[in-house]
Write an enzyme that holds these catalytic residues in place. Structure first.
Site, mmCIF file in Angstrom:
data_model
loop_
_atom_site.group_PDB
_atom_site.id
_atom_site.type_symbol
_atom_site.label_atom_id
_atom_site.label_comp_id
_atom_site.label_asym_id
_atom_site.label_seq_id
_atom_site.Cartn_x
_atom_site.Cartn_y
_atom_site.Cartn_z
ATOM 1 N N ASP A 125 -19.826 9.848 1.207
ATOM 2 C CA ASP A 125 -20.154 8.988 0.070
ATOM 3 C C ASP A 125 -21.669 8.931 -0.018
ATOM 4 O O ASP A 125 -22.337 8.430 0.887
ATOM 5 C CB ASP A 125 -19.573 7.579 0.318
ATOM 6 C CG ASP A 125 -19.885 6.627 -0.825
ATOM 7 O OD1 ASP A 125 -20.421 7.076 -1.859
ATOM 8 O OD2 ASP A 125 -19.585 5.415 -0.679
ATOM 9 N N TRP A 142 -19.091 -0.223 3.599
ATOM 10 C CA TRP A 142 -19.103 -0.941 2.309
ATOM 11 C C TRP A 142 -17.728 -1.589 2.132
ATOM 12 O O TRP A 142 -16.709 -0.893 2.278
ATOM 13 C CB TRP A 142 -19.394 0.082 1.196
ATOM 14 C CG TRP A 142 -19.411 -0.466 -0.178
ATOM 15 C CD1 TRP A 142 -20.082 -1.573 -0.631
ATOM 16 C CD2 TRP A 142 -18.742 0.076 -1.330
ATOM 17 N NE1 TRP A 142 -19.886 -1.743 -1.977
ATOM 18 C CE2 TRP A 142 -19.062 -0.747 -2.433
ATOM 19 C CE3 TRP A 142 -17.915 1.173 -1.537
ATOM 20 C CZ2 TRP A 142 -18.586 -0.498 -3.712
ATOM 21 C CZ3 TRP A 142 -17.444 1.409 -2.808
ATOM 22 C CH2 TRP A 142 -17.771 0.590 -3.890
ATOM 23 N N LYS A 168 -27.716 3.920 -8.675
ATOM 24 C CA LYS A 168 -28.944 3.413 -8.066
ATOM 25 C C LYS A 168 -30.136 4.312 -8.391
ATOM 26 O O LYS A 168 -31.197 3.834 -8.752
ATOM 27 C CB LYS A 168 -28.800 3.295 -6.542
ATOM 28 C CG LYS A 168 -27.422 2.896 -6.050
ATOM 29 C CD LYS A 168 -27.113 1.428 -6.214
ATOM 30 C CE LYS A 168 -25.634 1.196 -5.974
ATOM 31 N NZ LYS A 168 -25.245 -0.149 -5.680
#
Ligand code: LMR
Length: 398
Positions: free
Chosen positions: A211, A130, A246
């Site tokens: 993560d 990311w 999310k």
């Protein structure tokens, strides 16, 4: 004093989001920022979240400060969601979690604590990762090292290359890993591969920093937590950053947590005190609203079941869009293979298109894809799939 500053370029993902919003074309398609859209192209508040919000309206009697660690009930419920309510680590005394402002806030608190613990430690990040991982970690003072993760030509994880690099990691360094639904590639490690990484962490003495921002969007809530649950069982130390953006759709509420597992109960108390000092010195206390909603949902059987059903729908819709996209563009003039899209997990996959093809999609067709060629599959729906496939086929034919 400000005359000495140079302008900083916009983050590639958020810059694209702004460009999409400014585009006035009716048929534009947003496959950029990782935000879920339903089949009508909307990002609605989940019904379970709405219900929790109306309960909160009744229940909430104060807006006074919460503590630095946020809502204790949220922290406990998140631990149970991440590790499973029956996981032995939860009763070990060696684990502590504090609420943080979203997954990014959690990552930053974790990075600052690592930097305080080991000022010379390096953090090893996968290539690609990311894009915000690197600035987040390096601005906390951590030095960045890289390991290969994904092979663009085969569209598979370069596991042997990754393991070769991880065999060089010195004891005490940190290895950043994506718990599930790898962002940006969608290529997830198998259970066997996770086990091998845990073996290596034990052998070399490096510390995994996981993560996990997409729990529930890959294979399911429990399935997506394999890596952290297994590592929590086997490793003496672990750091986990998690996000409710999310899976609860709480993007703008900035709801997340940072969890530390240490070798002993005494040590983890010290680590938590450092994490709270970092919080106090940066944002003081995390925002309350999203965390209170998550506590209400996870603490109520009915709400929790409703939320899980909605989350299942999100996952299944994304999976079906994977199938439609791969099928729709597989037969293309360039002979490019897109079959990897159906094998991958979560919101993203790499299409493997060239920069000029991505530019043409944006400029000529209003289709927004991050410059790495990462697509957000959740931006596809039954109304835009035909136009999207035709447009991709057209640029592949040039
Ligand atoms: C993404 O990867 O698109 C999301 O996590 C949003 C962000 O902040 O980059």
């Amino acid at each position: 004093m400000f005359e000495s500053l140079k302008p900083v370029g916009m983050d590639p993902i958020l810059g694209l989001m702004a460009a999409f919003r400014a585009d006035t074309r009716d048929n534009k398609i947003d496959l950029g920022v990782g935000v879920y859209q339903d089949d009508r192209g909307r990002t609605p508040v989940m019904a379970s979240v709405k219900q929790a919000e109306s309960r909160l309206m009744e229940l909430e009697i104060t807006k006074s400060y919460q503590g630095i660690a946020g809502d204790p009930e949220f922290n406990q419920r998140m631990l149970e969601l991440l590790f499973g309510a029956d996981h032995s680590i939860l009763n070990s005394g060696r684990i502590k979690s504090i609420q943080a402002p979203g997954g990014s806030g959690a990552l930053r608190v974790g990075a600052e604590v690592i930097q305080r613990a080991r000022p010379d430690a390096e953090i090893w990040v996968g290539v690609p990762t990311w894009p915000n991982h690197v600035p987040l970690m390096s601005s906390a003072g951590l030095k960045i090292k890289e390991y290969p993760y994904y092979d663009l030509s085969s569209h598979e994880i370069n596991f042997s290359g990754m393991m070769d690099a991880l065999r060089q990691v010195p004891a005490g360094d940190i290895v950043l890993l994506h718990g599930c639904c790898h962002n940006p590639t969608g290529a997830d490690l198998s259970r066997d591969q996770w086990d091998q990484i845990a073996d290596l962490a034990l052998e070399r003495g490096f510390i995994p920093y996981i993560d996990t921002a997409y729990q529930g969007l890959g294979d399911g809530l429990d399935e997506d937590a394999y890596s952290l649950r297994m590592m929590a069982e086997r490793l003496p130390e672990l750091v986990v950053a998690s996000s409710c953006s999310k899976n609860f759709g709480l993007y703008r509420e900035r709801t997340g947590s940072i969890t530390f597992i240490a070798e002993s109960a005494e040590q983890v108390e010290v680590v938590a005190s450092q994490a709270m000092a970092v919080a106090r010195q940066t944002y003081s206390m995390p925002p309350a609203h999203g965390a209170l909603l998550v506590s209400l949902i996870l603490g109520d059987q009915e709400l929790r079941a409703a939320w899980q059903t909605e989350l299942d729908e999100v996952r299944h819709r994304i999976q079906s869009m994977r199938g439609l996209l791969a099928e729709g563009i597989q037969n293309n003039a360039a002979g490019q293979d897109f079959s990897h899209i159906v094998r991958q997990k979560g919101m993203f996959s790499f299409l493997g298109l060239k920069p000029e093809q991505l530019d043409a999609l944006r400029e000529d067709y209003g289709i927004y894809i991050v410059s790495s060629s990462r697509v957000n599959l959740a931006g596809i729906n039954s109304s835009n799939i035909g136009y999207l496939c035709d447009s991709i086929l057209a640029v592949l034919d040039k």
